[in-house]
Every structure is written in structure tokens, then in C-alpha cells.
Write an enzyme that holds these catalytic residues in place. Structure first.
Site, PDB file in Angstrom:
ATOM      1  N   GLU A 112       0.881  -1.177   0.000  1.00  0.00           N
ATOM      2  CA  GLU A 112       0.000   0.000   0.000  1.00  0.00           C
ATOM      3  C   GLU A 112       0.910   1.216   0.000  1.00  0.00           C
ATOM      4  O   GLU A 112       1.294   1.748   1.047  1.00  0.00           O
ATOM      5  CB  GLU A 112      -0.934  -0.056   1.202  1.00  0.00           C
ATOM      6  N   GLU A 166      -7.505   5.375   4.888  1.00  0.00           N
ATOM      7  CA  GLU A 166      -7.407   4.636   3.626  1.00  0.00           C
ATOM      8  C   GLU A 166      -7.493   5.656   2.495  1.00  0.00           C
ATOM      9  O   GLU A 166      -8.538   6.274   2.277  1.00  0.00           O
ATOM     10  CB  GLU A 166      -8.541   3.611   3.522  1.00  0.00           C
TER      11      GLU A 166
END
Length: 533
Positions: free
Chosen positions: A138, A336
């Protein structure tokens, strides 16, 4: 009732005239005031409103990156290290670089401090942090944190908002907690688990002690480094950047239920749920897209207003944000920031533009609520005093210098204070929207000697207490820290060279059992010490 009316009247009066006020409580030396350097005082050239900044001063200015210094490309660990070292050499008055430890494969876990006093601790000012790349694949958070560093240092002399933030906050940025996983990941991969884990195959966001369930996973070097880090520095606010969704997720991540009995997860709410929702909304509402709550994929969930309770999304054991909150009183939110976990590099500029304002506004929330000092009758600070807001059973503690901070929404509260050798105190105070509230608490010694009082207290337990203690016990686990940053007009800078606090030799600083390497040290006077206590 009369007491509350008096407090309310004084608060309204102070807000109306825009000056600090003080309430002297009979027979004690407590002081309650509105901090004199709220945003309206720091930026007097701009017209202020009841809601804070207005007009040009309400937003940080747009960032036009110098691509010669930092382009929108992915940086491997060596590239990132070179950039961080070059930056701290170029901006020694605004940055300090140190490592909190190493990954399994020996890569440094670099942290950059960005502040107008990066090496020296200014009494009363909060420490905040961002952590990126806890899952190695990520990658967006890793890169936008590098650009956040560049944005802050290049805007300090031109942007009054950024100057205010760096003058009143110490910002610690850890771009990559999982550099080994990043090295195993592949650009352009939006899904899947390649590179997610550390090099031993452990998910670092399932590797922390858990409040609700025993976590039997073997602790990893990266996790241990973070635990030691936040045990040494009492962070007030934190954001952990992830990818694969577009939402701000807040604690709890886990649930007290022994088993998950339903296909639909239920929220698991903290005593500070109102604050966590506000912090999450602050990020989502200042993001270009997050607050719309649009699902990344047709099969993915959508999130109302771009926020969610972690357990309501999906429960997990061993998450970092729950550990920060319960063990150390640090309010952490999981951010996120990209639907694709490792998007092509040409999309990075778009992700930065989407998150730039959110990253700044979120950190500024550390200056909301109450802050102050806990002292004895002689004015000496009381270290490790245990504090709790009545009705909110997750506590926090004072630093070595008696400092404390708590982010709270406007309202009337009662602060419960416990300290070994002192009579417990309950202090009423009010929080308003426009200013942080400064609350200084004086503790009176108990009749037994300090030694007897200390001997009568129960030992620290391995897990934090959920309920109000009947005696003085730790509500958070072993928080220790030196002086930090403040919202007062005149900040007191404290440096120390005692071996018990920290020592620097040959470019290294010993912090308890943790060695922190300072990549640059100022050359003159007391500023050559980068001290964590």
C-alpha cells in the site's frame, strides 16, 4: 448548578472579548484559562470569525512541488533515505532525522521531525505523528508523506497557516514502517497480498497487543520499534495511512464479543466516539472525494460521509490504532487514501492533490480540547499522574514535565486526576470551539508519606484499566516523555544532557533501551541536542 453557570458565563465572556481569563479556585492553586495563542491570535492580520479562520487564512496555500527536489515517482528505500538525509541537511532548523529501529532485513525505519524546533523540546506543545506503508504493497501513503515533508518545509516562510502549525506542533513522519514488504511489491498492482506482510510473513497491523483478545502472534521487530517509540514520546494525535479503500476508519477495530455471530459486523465504540468521528470527518471533509462515500468497487462497501467504525467495517485483532488509544492515550485514525493499493506512478500527483488539505487539517486538531500541567503545591511538575475525563474510561498521563493534552469537543467536563502520594482531584472545566482550554491542576500531598503511599498502590497491570480505579493505578501503560510543543505565546525550551534522559555521542542518542541516530545536529549551543526523555 451555580458552578456550571459561572463557568459557562466566564467562557462566553472570554470568547466575546477574545482575551484569556483565569479562574482561581478557592483554597487551591488551579488555573483555568483559554490558551492565549489560538489561531486568531497567531494570525492577527486575518479577520477571524466564531468558527476560526476565514478567507485566505482558512486554508493552507496550494503546494507547487519542486520536482527537482522530489518528483511524483516511487522511491525505493535507498532513494527515500537519500532524500531524507538531503532534506535535513538543507533544512536543519526545521527538520531532524532519526531511526526508531530496523526491519527484519535491516532497513532503517526512518522518522523525520518537522517543526520550528526539531531538536529541542518546547514545553507544552503537542507531538503528533503520521505512519505510512504499514502494509508494504500500500504505497501511496509512503509517497504522499514524503511530499508532506516537502510541503511543510517549503511553505514555512510563505504560508501563515503552516508557520503557525510548525511553531506550535512537533510533527513526526514515518513514511515506511514496512520497507521490506515494499521492496517485494510491484507497481500497478491494485489488489492481492504480495508485499503486504513483513519479510517473515507477518501482518504488522495484526501484531500489536489487543484490548479485547489475547494476541498470540509473535511480535516483530517493526512492531517492537513502534511500541518503544510511542512509549518514549507521548503522542497526542496520529494517522496511519493505508490503501485499498477510500475511508477514515476509527477505533475500536476489535469487538468484545468472543465470536463473530453475525454476517453483518457491529460497531465497537470507544468512550471518545464523538472525538473520533470528528477527527475522521475532518479528514474526509477536507479530502477531494472521501466524504462522498463512494465505493471503490461495485462489490465493496460504501461509507456514509467517508468514515466508518473499524469493527463495523470488519473486526480485526492486534490493530495499531486500538493499541495507540488504549495503551497510550493517543488518538489514532486509520486513513485509507487510495482505491488501488499500488497505482502507477503517474497517478501520484492526483493522490497528493486529493489528500494535501486533509493531512494538514487533521494535524491541527491536536490543538482542540484541553491541555495543561499537573503540579504539586510548590509548582513542581508531577510525572506520570493518571488522568481521565469522567465518563470516558480510557485514560492518559502526564509527561516528565507534568504536561497533558486531550482532544475534546465543546462541552463541560470533569477531569479526574490521580498521582502517587497525592489526594485525588476532580476538576470541572469547559471546552469551547474557538480556543484550546488551558487547565493547570495543583495536587495536594496525602497525609501518609510518599513511600508509604506508593507501597500501598497495586502494581501496574499488563492490560489497561477500563473502569475507574479505586486507587491510583495506571490507566495507560508506562507512558514517558520529555517536553513537547505548546500553544502558549512564549514556549519554554528545555534541553538536558543528563545520562538518565538522553546522551548523544558520535551522532547517536540513547533513549532508554532504544538508540536513535540523529542524521543532522545543529552546531551551536544547546540546540545540538535532540532529546527524547
Amino acid at each position: 448548578m451555580l458552578k456550571y453557570k459561572s463557568l459557562a458565563l466566564l467562557a462566553v465572556t472570554a470568547c466575546a472579548v477574545g482575551v484569556a481569563y483565569a479562574i482561581q479556585v478557592p483554597q487551591v492553586q488551579d488555573q483555568l484559562s483559554m490558551a492565549s495563542t489560538d489561531r486568531q491570535d497567531v494570525l492577527p492580520a486575518y479577520q477571524s470569525s466564531p468558527n476560526g479562520f476565514t478567507g485566505a487564512s482558512d486554508q493552507p496555500r496550494a503546494y507547487r512541488p519542486d520536482t527537482a527536489s522530489l518528483d511524483f515517482v516511487y522511491h525505493n528505500h535507498d532513494d527515500m533515505t537519500r532524500y531524507l538525509r538531503a532534506t535535513t541537511a538543507r533544512y536543519p532548523n526545521l527538520t531532524a532525522l532519526y531511526s526508531i529501529g530496523k526491519s527484519v532485513q535491516g532497513r532503517d525505519l526512518w522518522v523525520m521531525v518537522v517543526s520550528s524546533s526539531p531538536y529541542e523540546h518546547m514545553l507544552g506543545k503537542p507531538d503528533v505523528k503520521y505512519i505510512g506503508n504499514i502494509h508494504g504493497n500500500e504505497a501511496v501513503g509512503r509517497e504522499i508523506l514524503l511530499h508532506l515533508i516537502q510541503y511543510l518545509i517549503t511553505s514555512y516562510t510563505t504560508d501563515p497557516y503552516i508557520k503557525w502549525l510548525l511553531d506550535n506542533t512537533r510533527i513526526h513522519i514515518l513514511p515506511s514502517l514496512n520497507p521490506d514488504g515494499y521492496a517485494a511489491s510491484k507497481e500497478g498492482t491494485c489488489d492481492g497480498g504480495q508485499g503486504r506482510y513483513n519479510s517473515r510473513g507477518f501482518d504488522l497491523n495484526r501484531n500489536f497487543p489487543d484490548y479485547f483478545k489475547q494476541n498470540n502472534k509473535r511480535s516483530q521487530p517493526e512492531t517492537e520499534a513502534v511500541k518503544e517509540w510511542i512509549n518514549k514520546i507521548q503522542f497526542v494525535l496520529s494517522g496511519s495511512l493505508h490503501g485499498g479503500a477510500l475511508v477514515a476508519s476509527y477505533p475500536y477495530d476489535n469487538t468484545p464479543n468472543a465470536m463473530f455471530h453475525s454476517y453483518v459486523s457491529q460497531p465497537s465504540l470507544t468512550p471518545d466516539d464523538d472525538v473520533f468521528k470528528h477527527l475522521s470527518l475532518t479528514y474526509a471533509n477536507n479530502h477531494a472525494k472521501m466524504s462522498r462515500g463512494v465505493a471503490c468497487k461495485s462489490a465493496s462497501p460504501s461509507f456514509e460521509n467517508g468514515i466508518t467504525n473499524g469493527a463495523a467495517w470488519y473486526p480485526l485483532t492486534g490493530g495499531m490504532q486500538d493499541f495507540n488509544y488504549v495503551w497510550h492515550g493517543c488518538l489514532e485514525v486509520t486513513l485509507e487514501v487510495s482505491c488501488c493499493k499500488f497505482p502507477p506512478a503517474y497517478e501520484l500527483r492526483k493522490y497528493w492533490d486529493d489528500n494535501q488539505l486533509s493531512l494538514i487539517k487533521f494535524l491541527a486538531e491536536a490543538h482542540r480540547g484541553v491541555q495543561g500541567f499537573v503540579m504539586d503545591p510548590n509548582g513542581s511538575p508531577i510525572e506520570k499522574a493518571q488522568l481521565k475525563i469522567k465518563g470516558r474510561d480510557v485514560g492518559f498521563a502526564t509527561t516528565k514535565y507534568g504536561e497533558f493534552w486531550r482532544v475534546l469537543m465543546p462541552g463541560v467536563y470533569k477531569l479526574e486526576v490521580f498521582a502517587d502520594g497525592f489526594v485525588p482531584r476532580d476538576v470541572d472545566f469547559m471546552v469551547v470551539e474557538q480556543h484550546p482550554t488551558l487547565l493547570n491542576v495543583t495536587m495536594q500531598p496525602s497525609k501518609p508519606s510518599s513511600a508509604e503511599s506508593s507501597a500501598s498502590q497495586p502494581e501496574l497491570e499488563d492490560r489497561p484499566q477500563k473502569k475507574k480505579p479505586s486507587s491510583v493505578v495506571a490507566l495507560v501503560r508506562n507512558p514517558t516523555r520529555g517536553p513537547t510543543a505548546s500553544t502558549t505565546t512564549t514556549a519554554t525550551t528545555i534541553s538536558t544532557s543528563t545520562a538518565s534522559d538522553a546522551t548523544i555521542a558520535s551522532g547517536e542518542e540513547e533513549i532508554g533501551s532504544t538508540t536513535v541516530r540523529a542524521e543532522h545536529q545543529p552546531e551551536n549551543g544547546a540546540g545540538d541536542q535532540f532529546v527524547f526523555a
